[in-house]
Scaffold this motif. Structure first.
Motif, short mmCIF file in Angstrom:
data_model
loop_
_atom_site.label_atom_id
_atom_site.label_comp_id
_atom_site.label_asym_id
_atom_site.label_seq_id
_atom_site.Cartn_x
_atom_site.Cartn_y
_atom_site.Cartn_z
N PRO A 1 -2.00 -5.29 -3.85
CA PRO A 1 -3.33 -5.79 -3.09
C PRO A 1 -3.04 -6.99 -2.21
O PRO A 1 -2.22 -7.74 -2.18
N GLU B 1 -3.68 -9.93 0.64
CA GLU B 1 -4.29 -11.22 0.71
C GLU B 1 -5.67 -11.20 1.35
O GLU B 1 -5.90 -10.35 1.86
N PRO B 2 -6.42 -12.20 1.00
CA PRO B 2 -7.84 -12.05 1.40
C PRO B 2 -7.91 -12.16 2.82
O PRO B 2 -8.77 -11.52 3.50
N SER C 1 -7.54 -8.63 4.43
CA SER C 1 -8.01 -7.51 3.77
C SER C 1 -8.34 -6.31 4.65
O SER C 1 -8.50 -5.09 4.32
N GLU C 2 -8.25 -6.51 6.00
CA GLU C 2 -8.81 -5.47 6.90
C GLU C 2 -7.74 -4.33 6.90
O GLU C 2 -7.52 -3.24 7.34
N ASP D 1 -5.78 -3.52 4.49
CA ASP D 1 -5.39 -2.78 3.06
C ASP D 1 -5.52 -1.32 3.24
O ASP D 1 -4.25 -0.74 2.56
#
Length: 1359
Positions: A457, A459-460, A463-464, A466
């Protein structure tokens, strides 16, 4: 011999006793149905887990899967119904047969789920599960139906205990009944082997009496085949069809034999083995592998290797029955109360990343290998197992990353960390077709689309990044066919030929390439910098994304299974192409004299079931049987035999090894072996290979060793070449590769490369290429090269092409002897080729242009004679001086007239005149005329036209062409007699009979005409004009008298008469100006000026005449002053626009002659144009700009001659300043306007506004005027000022605004070339459409910005 690997064992799934099973049919199906003594049917999945157990009403008498694996049917002898289980919905159905007795056998048809059910009493029931329709058929057989089978054409075959075989259609109708000699069983349908293949299952096979095999061909029903076997084999236990019409048969005595069903081979045993000593209970076949059960053992047999046993195992509980799953990977065997399932064939699942590989070693187990030692590890010769992992499922695809292994099955994917932990699952929209992992990312291909996503997953903040889906919108119609993933790039290819590189770090597309056709597969190196592709045409190509170049891999044939790149840094250009039986080692040369290209180095044979995974420095690590990893050295890198004790063998091996080293570009190693062998041929091969690879330094070493001084010098010169194309061309020339060198040099930047290529083409005699290149790069040399090309083409007998090249080789005539000689050679070739091509007229004409070239005339005459063009040939022979040959040809033609014409040529030209006179005497005037003309007797020709032919036009043309004086006199007489004095006068003048012409003109009142004709005649004498002048002087016609005195050169008399002219004064003044300019007499000029100024008669003439006089005398300063005077006169009349136009025209004239524009003229033009612009600005609502121009004009208000105009300008300045808010300026000019000399003339409607402006002085200080940089010194200057206070330069005015120009925003009117501010002029043209200075229509799109302001600065302005 290897034993199959046990997958699982189920102990007593149905209690003690017999155990039966059946694999689910259909692609990708792997359920297993079992039954036994507990009267149940159990369904197990692929791993042995129980899915469903169904209770029957008795022991199972038979069970059968349909051909798609969707339904399982089971029967018992205790009921007349059939149990039907649907695997998708896990639903059970009891289907009634419609018959009273219990079923005895069943069979599923192909296509629709049609179930045929035979009964104990010989009846038949058909059941369609889709429609639930049942068809009971009574009396199909008289006894129990023992076996049933469908073929693929939906023919139903039944075997019965009544010793008969029935063939039925899909509706149960009997087509044929065949009687047998004993009870049949084990009924099967297949296809017999034949010379000509007939599609469909055309053969029915069955066992009769357990001893014979009965073959019944539906296409040949009258000739069934019954095969009997040796008694020692025992009874037939089971048989299976395989391959192309082959049958494997197992016998009770333990024998297994294979037979062919080909009509020519029937009865012959292909092989016979006895795998079991006591008994054999069952056989099974899948592709090339078979299994047999007996003596409690399970044995695997290779049917393509004469029945050799490839594996044996003793299952728990023994082995009595065996069968393969539908995919052939699992083999199930049943014994007493035990069911054992073995893995016989693992799916070839493997992946590689870096120096490690992972392979599937069981259906749900994977092993990780370290193939190449890294770091400080001790070098190991074989791959080392790092770890074994239990997988959460049986994967269909596997991918290996830096720290993860990714598995895929159908549409699901499992991401497992190599260090342990629970796997993460991800679903895809469709079944995954390809899977790749690298670094932190994983890529999956499904349904033609690819998904790139992070394994862990994100990192925030990231996130784009991913995941992203491909293809992108610009290629939505494309289908992705293959993908690759490295730590830096995600690479995919499509069926439309796209190759896309997606940069993971940048998260955007990095490289795009469009191939000529669709691409099937892509294989990239470890960094993604090179990619090998296989396209739809089965071509193997290498793509280099950095350069965008594509090159083919030669000499690699067969289906391509894969490509791997060497991960050793020093061998990064080596790659291997894997075909089913070999690995082809190739080398990619990114730069060389041959351009980017791939070379096949060597081919290494590999076992058929292997797949290369890694390549490192000549060792290929392959996937082997059962997931093992094998290390295979490539023959391209093999060094065996180099130290052979036999000198001859050792030398031969070393030579071969040198060849391979050169192909691998291992020059340093090759040097060592060349030094050992020490053969000049090998040294030269090494040097040439180094040159081809652009390694000039190494090549110098080699040729120094060979003492080849010339080559060393050439290579040392090449060391200083920086341009790649020129370097490749130069080195190609060193290799004697002229064509390649020319291509490289032509591709080099213009200059040295093109000239070198031209020189190379010429030296090689490749005139076609040299000509093409000369036209592009060296036009000056093109004609000479074209001449050489034309001569070469002429030698090849391609005359049409040669003609074209001769025409192109002609040079413009500059009068030099060299060019003249060249053109003569070209035209000689044109003459020859024109004749060769059939254009005889052109050939003769061109040859005649060079009549001095006797050899050319003779060559052309000979060619014409060969073409039987005797007339033209005779003409050329005649011109070549060979009159005898010409006469002989005319005799051949019987052209007596031409013979006669030739006779004067042979003797003297006077004969032509005699011949003409004879023709004239005969009345053949036209022939006579031709002869006169040929003889050059133009007077006679003119006479003949006038007296005999009455062709005055031709006579006139002859006179005009020949300038014949006598001829002109004859024509003049003709016109006199025809009462046409005007024409007569003209030709009398041409005949130099001026006196006669004068008398005739005076007689007919045509003296004026006579004078005009004299003016147009270059040979006219001054006295002739003087005669005319005296005549008109006597008639008091001062204009004509002065005009002809002027042409007679008597300028004083001309001026005297011209100044006395009355009504035609303008024409007279114009002639007087020409006389003054021609005379170069200052007294005449002063006299004319006094006349024009009115000093002689008190009547001044228009200043335009004075202006023209000054221009004619090239007194431009006085002309400019006159223009100012003219402008002043226009101003006094209020015609400001006309005054401005006069000054503008004068400025244009002076600039066109490179003369300075006087400052007062430029000032006057600027003042008038600014005043004219005011109305435009007011109309456009730009009051501030109008006010600035009026203030500047008001400062110079004295320029305007009348008080009324001055008051109007001052009043406008006050009003516009008030409108623009310039109160200080309005107050100032209002005070000026209130002075006594102006106040009385103020318009009453503006008096109050002016008085108000005077009374109300603004209290605040006056704002600074708007400034703009000086175009000369860049210092700030008031925008409305036309003089810079810092550099004291006079600033050009913008014709659109009236302000001074700005250097950074400069343009000019394309019609009058006056400067303007680009932005302001553009806006004005968009609104008005016309230039405010010259009034011409101008499209604003024609304006261009001007960088050089010096052309408009008028730095050389004079006073």
């Amino acid at each position: 011999m290897t034993a199959p690997k046990l997958l699982y064992t189920i102990e007593q799934p149905h209690g003690l006793g017999e155990l039966y099973f059946s694999w689910q049919k259909g692609e990708g199906r792997s359920l297993l149905a079992t039954t036994g003594t507990d009267a149940t049917v159990a369904i197990h999945d692929r791993s042995g887990q129980l899915i469903e157990r169904m209770k029957l009403q008795g022991l199972c008498a038979g069970m059968e899967w349909d051909n798609d694996g969707d339904y399982l049917a089971a029967i018992t002898p205790n009921t007349n119904s059939v149990l039907l289980w649907e695997c998708h919905s896990n639903k059970r159905l009891n289907v009634e047969t419609g018959l009273r007795e219990a079923p005895s056998c069943l069979a599923w048809g192909y296509g629709e789920p049609m179930l045929a059910i035979g009964t104990q009493k010989g009846n038949l029931a058909l059941y369609n599960h889709h429609t639930t329709k049942r068809i009971p058929i009574i009396g199909k057989h008289t006894k129990k139906i023992t076996s049933a089978a469908w073929n693929k054409d939906n023919i139903l075959v039944l075997a019965s205990e009544d010793k008969s075989l029935s063939i039925n259609n899909a509706d149960g109708d009997t087509l044929r009944v065949i009687s047998l000699r004993d009870t049949p069983n084990d009924l099967q349908c297949s296809e017999m082997k034949a010379d000509e293949r007939v599609p469909g299952e055309n053969t029915i096979s069955l066992v009769v009496g357990k001893r014979t095999l009965y073959l019944y061909n539906l296409l040949n029903p009258d000739n069934p085949i019954e095969l009997a076997f040796q008694q020692r084999y025992g009874a037939i236990v089971a048989y299976k069809w395989y391959g192309d019409g082959y049958i494997l048969i197992g016998f009770s005595a333990g024998f297994v034999i294979a037979i062919s069903t080909h009509i020519k081979e029937v009865g012959e045993e292909l092989f016979q083995v006895r795998n079991h000593k006591e008994t054999l209970t069952d056989v099974a076949v899948f592709n090339g592998q078979a299994a047999s059960c007996g003596d409690s053992h399970l044995k695997l047999i290779s049917v393509w290797n004469n029945g050799e046993v490839s594996g044996s195992v003793l299952p728990p509980g023994g082995a009595e029955r065996c069968a393969w799953s539908s995919d052939g990977r699992l083999l199930a065997t049943a014994g007493r109360a035990y069911l054992n399932v073995y893995v016989t064939t693992l799916p070839a699942l493997y992946a590689a990343y870096g120096t490690r590989v992972i392979t599937l070693t069981s259906l749900s187990e994977a092993t990780l290998y370290q193939c190449i030692p890294v770091g400080d590890e001790e070098a190991k010769s074989e791959p080392v197992v790092l770890a074994t992992y239990a997988l959460p499922l049986e994967p269909q695809l596997v991918a290996l990353g830096a720290a993860h292994v990714v598995l895929a099955r159908d549409a699901g994917a499992w991401l497992c960390a190599l260090g342990g932990g629970a796997p993460r699952q991800r679903r895809h929209p469709a079944a995954v077709d390809a899977l790749r992992a690298a670094g932190d990312y994983c890529a999956a291909l499904s349904a033609g689309r690819a998904l790139l996503h992070q394994i862990e997953p994100p990192e925030p903040e990231n996130s784009e990044r991913d995941s992203i889906t491909f293809p992108e919108p610009h290629m939505q119609d494309a289908v992705i066919t293959d993908i690759q993933l490295t730590s830096d790039f995600f690479i995919f290819v499509t069926d439309q030929g796209h190759i896309e590189y997606f940069g993971i770090e940048e998260w955007r597309n990095s490289v795009r390439y469009k191939h000529t056709c669709g691409i099937r597969n892509v294989y990239c190196d470890i960094g993604g910098t090179r990619a090998c592709i296989v396209d739809e045409r089965r071509r193997v190509l290498v793509y280099c994304p950095a350069s965008g170049e594509m090159c083919a891999v030669p000499n690699v044939t067969g289906p391509i299974k894969g490509v791997i790149w060497d991960i050793c840094l020093s061998e990064r250009n080596v790659f291997a192409v894997h075909t089913p039986d070999a690995v082809h080692t190739c080398y990619l040369s990114a730069h060389g004299t041959a351009g980017p290209h791939a070379t096949l180095v060597h081919t290494t044979a590999v076992p058929p079931d292997t797949a290369p995974l890694l390549l490192f420095s000549g060792d290929v690590y392959c996937y082997g049987p059962q997931g093992a990893v094998l290390k295979i050295p490539l023959d391209s890198h093999n060094t065996s035999g180099l130290a052979d004790p036999d000198p001859e063998k050792r030398l031969a091996n070393q030579r071969k090894h040198i060849e391979k080293l050169l192909l691998l570009r291992r020059f340093n190693e090759a040097w060592l072996f060349c030094d050992a062998v020490d053969e000049e041929g090998l040294w030269r091969k090494l040097g040439e290979a180094a040159i081809a690879e652009l390694n000039a330094e190494f090549a110098i070493r080699v040729y120094t060793r060979l003492s080849d001084v010339a080559m060393v010098w050439a290579l040392e010169d090449a060391l200083h070449i920086e341009d790649l194309s020129i370097l490749c061309g130069t080195l190609s020339a060193c290799l004697n590769q002229g064509s390649a060198a020319a291509r490289w040099l032509e591709g080099a930047p213009a200059g040295a490369g093109a000239l070198a290529a031209l020189e190379l083409h010429c030296a090689r005699g490749d005139w076609g290429s040299a000509h093409t290149l000369a036209l592009q790069a060296c036009p000056a040399a093109a004609p000479l090269v074209a001449l050489h090309r034309a001569r070469h083409t002429e030698l090849l007998a391609d005359y049409h092409e040669a003609l074209s090249f001769y025409e192109q080789s002609i040079m413009p005539d500059d009068g030099t002897p060299k060019v003249k000689e060249h053109n003569e050679k070209c035209e000689a070739g044109i003459a020859r080729m024109s004749i060769r091509c059939g254009d005889f007229i052109r050939g003769v004409t061109t040859a005649m242009k060079h009549a001095h070239d006797i050899e050319l005339l003779k060559d052309c005459a000979q060619l014409l004679e060969d073409e039987k063009q005797y007339n033209h040939a005779a003409t050329l022979y005649d011109h070549a001086g060979n009159t005898e040959k010409a006469a002989s040809l005319y005799i051949k033609l019987k052209s007596w007239l031409k013979v006669e014409a030739l006779l004067p040529k042979i003797n003297s030209p006077s004969i032509h005149i005699q011949y003409a006179k004879a023709k004239e005497a005969e009345g053949r005037y036209h022939d006579a005329l031709k002869s006169y003309l040929k003889a050059g007797d133009y007077e006679a020709a003119i006479r003949l036209n006038l007296e005999k032919l009455d062709d005055i036009d031709e006579a006139v043309n002859l006179v005009q062409e020949t300038k014949s004086v006598q001829g002109a006199k004859m024509v003049a007489n003709y016109f006199q007699n025809s009462d046409d004095p005007s024409s007569a006068i003209k030709f009398l003048v041409m005949s130099l009979c001026y006196d006669e012409a004068f008398q005739l003109a005076r007689k007919n009142g045509k003296l004026h005409l006579y004078g005009e004709i004299l003016i147009q005649t270059s040979q006219a004498r001054p006295e002739d004009f003087r005669s005319l002048a005296l005549h008109f002087e006597g008639e008091k016609n001062h204009l004509l008298a002065g005009k002809f005195f002027f042409h007679a050169g008597e300028y004083n008399k001309a001026m005297s008469h011209l100044l006395k002219t009355g009504g035609e004064e303008d024409e007279a003044i114009s002639v007087a100006i020409d006389a003054a300019a021609a005379s170069d007499d200052e007294r005449l000029t002063r006299r004319l000026i006094e006349y024009l100024l009115g000093e002689t008669d008190g009547t001044p003439r228009e200043p335009k005449h004075l202006f023209r006089l000054y221009m004619a005398k090239r007194q431009f300063t006085e002309a400019a002053k006159t223009a100012v005077i003219i402008a002043g006169a226009e101003c006094r009349s209020g015609n400001y626009r006309s005054a401005r136009d006069v000054l503008r025209a004068m400025c244009v004239s002076l600039r066109a002659r490179g003369l300075p524009v006087p400052r007062d003229m430029r000032h006057a033009a600027a003042t008038l144009h600014a005043y004219i612009l005011v109305r435009t600005h007011v109309r456009r609502g730009r009051h501030e700009l109008a006010a600035q121009l009026l203030c500047r004009t008001a400062k110079d208000v004295s320029f305007f001659p009348t008080h009324q105009h001055q008051v109007s300008i001052l009043t406008s300045a006050v009003i516009e300043c008030l409108r623009a808010g310039l109160k200080h300026q309005a107050h100032h000019w209002a005070r000026v306007l209130m002075q006594p000399e102006y106040r009385a003339q103020i318009d009453p409607k503006y008096v109050k506004k002016v008085e108000s402006a005077v009374r109300h002085l603004p209290r605040a200080a006056a704002p600074a005027p708007p400034c703009a940089p000086c175009p000369q010194c860049a210092a700030p200057a008031p925008a409305a000022a036309l003089r810079c206070a810092r550099c004291e330069a006079t600033l050009p005015m913008c014709i659109a605004t009236g302000l001074h120009i700005v250097k950074e925003d400069l343009t000019a009117c394309p019609e009058c070339d006056f400067p303007a501010i680009y932005s302001e002029f553009t806006e004005l043209l968009q609104e008005e459409g016309k230039c405010p200075m010259c009034g011409e229509n101008v499209d604003y799109r024609r304006l261009v910005k001007i960088d050089d302001v010096s052309a408009y600065m008028d730095l050389n302005t004079t006073e």
